[in-house]
Design an enzyme around this catalytic site. Structure first.
Site, PDB file in Angstrom:
ATOM      1  N   LEU A   1      17.773  68.121  77.731  1.00  0.00           N
ATOM      2  CA  LEU A   1      17.518  67.098  77.830  1.00  0.00           C
ATOM      3  C   LEU A   1      16.978  65.813  78.541  1.00  0.00           C
ATOM      4  O   LEU A   1      17.220  66.064  79.724  1.00  0.00           O
ATOM      5  CB  LEU A   1      18.522  66.702  76.573  1.00  0.00           C
ATOM      6  CG  LEU A   1      18.716  66.909  75.025  1.00  0.00           C
ATOM      7  CD1 LEU A   1      19.821  66.486  74.675  1.00  0.00           C
ATOM      8  CD2 LEU A   1      17.417  66.260  74.204  1.00  0.00           C
ATOM      9  N   ASP A   2      15.386  65.579  78.341  1.00  0.00           N
ATOM     10  CA  ASP A   2      15.493  64.654  79.022  1.00  0.00           C
ATOM     11  C   ASP A   2      16.525  63.317  79.868  1.00  0.00           C
ATOM     12  O   ASP A   2      17.119  63.360  78.952  1.00  0.00           O
ATOM     13  CB  ASP A   2      14.358  63.511  78.793  1.00  0.00           C
ATOM     14  CG  ASP A   2      13.005  64.766  78.727  1.00  0.00           C
ATOM     15  OD1 ASP A   2      12.904  65.670  79.559  1.00  0.00           O
ATOM     16  OD2 ASP A   2      11.969  64.161  77.693  1.00  0.00           O
TER      17      ASP A   2
END
Length: 425
Positions: free
Chosen positions: A107-108
């Site tokens: 996940l960024d």
């Protein structure tokens, strides 16, 4: 120390704790106890790698994983102690060993939500989450600006008109991407070209040695949230251009590489078939005329999408913005669900692991052994905490009783001694 001595020392060390036969048994029993997959809610602002590293340190130091870690180290000592190339270095390697851990899809840092985590042999199950499962995302984006990253952490590429955009235009644009589509990943991603992550080419201003490969993905659904569709009453600030010393906007850093705006716009196979289109529509975004400025509050779009693994939501947002004839960039992303793991149901919060391991340990063990299908993490944590408090209270009561009994015995001894002294007098 000679190799023969090192080998003898290694063998002696292992033999003293576990024989080859015991090792085999241990690997089938003890190691099995804390192997498996669970999920944690990653907070926004933290990288996935940082969170995994924190959990690894916590698990490695905990009593919960002590048996598994010891068995793993015993096996490493046995194997490395017989390997000529390790000689005197095997002990340092064994001492530094940590609980094996990994995640099932980055996940960024901007994003939050479900991060699937594998521990021990559970890391072998992560490929399914990386490549095969379905995911659900809740996304918010602002119209009128396109960026190098596709989100609010990038630099401005273009500014586009927004006043013509209506709710109907938004819904129609989203509809064009439901089904089987082709998608170009953003250059700011961890995908590798010639062994080097794309984001390194972007950050260093190096031209790509070849084009980013278009991938086939599937968007099962896009639900446009109508209650705040195109609202300007939100907490998100408009992204501003970086300026030079003279106050002139700087050019973005991707001048040597393609941006999301340069990729082809692909609509879903189903949309084209339903509308009898042979090719994708050519839509030219309306650039903001020179001299005009976008308002401080940009209109917001908010939707929930169910997609296949490999789908980049930043690319999807960028494509939807272009399909409207404008542009869009992501300001919020929440992974609500990944396969069987769902927020508010069977996903740990990082705060859970700040509590005593006697609370989270039994719950984590239960999830690793039974999976996440039929478990309520919040409920299990509450029950475990209550049980821990009750046990602590019972121990405190027992300690107080033991102290009182000791004091009573001491008083009885003293009283008896006083009586004897009085008789003797």
């Amino acid at each position: 120390m000679s190799y023969r001595s090192a080998r003898a020392t290694a063998t002696a060390t292992v033999t003293a704790t576990v024989t080859a036969k015991t090792l085999k048994t241990t690997s089938k029993s003890t190691l099995r106890l804390m192997n498996g997959v669970f999920a944690v809610n990653k907070p926004s602002g933290r990288s996935s790698a940082n969170l995994i590293s924190e959990l690894q340190e916590l698990f490695t130091k905990s009593e919960v994983f002590a048996d598994d870690l010891k068995a793993m180290k015993d096996k490493m000592a046995y194997d490395l102690g017989q390997d000529k190339k390790w000689k005197n270095k095997w002990k340092k390697k064994v001492d530094a060993a940590k609980v094996k851990i990994g995640h099932g899809g980055t996940l960024d840092p901007l994003a939050s939500g479900v991060l699937v985590v594998g521990v021990g042999l559970g890391t072998k199950k992560l490929q399914y989450y990386l490549a095969e499962c379905q995911k659900t995302y809740e996304t918010k984006a602002l119209l009128g600006i396109s960026t190098t990253t596709g989100d609010s952490e990038g630099e401005i590429i273009t500014q586009n008109e927004i006043d013509f955009v209506t709710p109907e235009i938004v819904k129609l644009a989203a509809e064009k991407f439901v089904g089987d589509i082709k998608q170009t990943p953003p250059i700011f991603s961890a995908l590798k070209v010639n062994g080097k992550p794309l984001y390194e080419y972007a950050r260093q201003g190096l031209p790509l040695p070849k084009e980013i490969k278009v991938r086939d993905v599937k968007v099962n659904s896009i639900e446009v949230i109508e209650k705040d569709l195109l609202t300007r009453d939100h907490e998100f600030k408009k992204l501003e251009s970086k300026l030079d010393e003279n106050g002139v906007p700087l050019e973005h850093a991707l001048k040597n590489n393609p941006t999301l705006n340069d990729s082809a716009l692909y609509f879903s196979t189903q949309y084209k078939e339903n509308n009898k289109l042979d090719t994708d529509e050519h839509i030219k975004p309306r650039l903001l005329p020179d001299g005009e400025e976008l308002p401080e509050k940009l209109p917001l779009i908010h939707f929930v999408s169910d997609v296949s693994s490999g789908t980049y939501i930043r690319s999807l947002i960028s494509d939807i913005g272009r399909a409207m004839g404008s542009s869009a960039y992501m300001v919020e992303l929440i992974r609500c669900k990944q396969s069987e793991w769902e927020l508010g149901k069977n996903v740990f919060n990082m705060e859970d692991f700040e509590k005593s391991e006697k609370i989270w340990g039994p719950v984590l063990r239960k999830v690793l052994e039974n999976g996440g299908e039929n478990i309520d993490i919040a409920k299990e944590m509450a029950q475990s905490e209550a049980s821990h408090v009750e046990t602590a209270d019972q121990k405190e009561a027992a300690d107080k009783k033991e102290t009182a009994d000791q004091e009573e015995d001491s008083e009885q001894v003293s009283a008896k001694k006083r009586t004897i002294d009085e008789v003797e007098q």
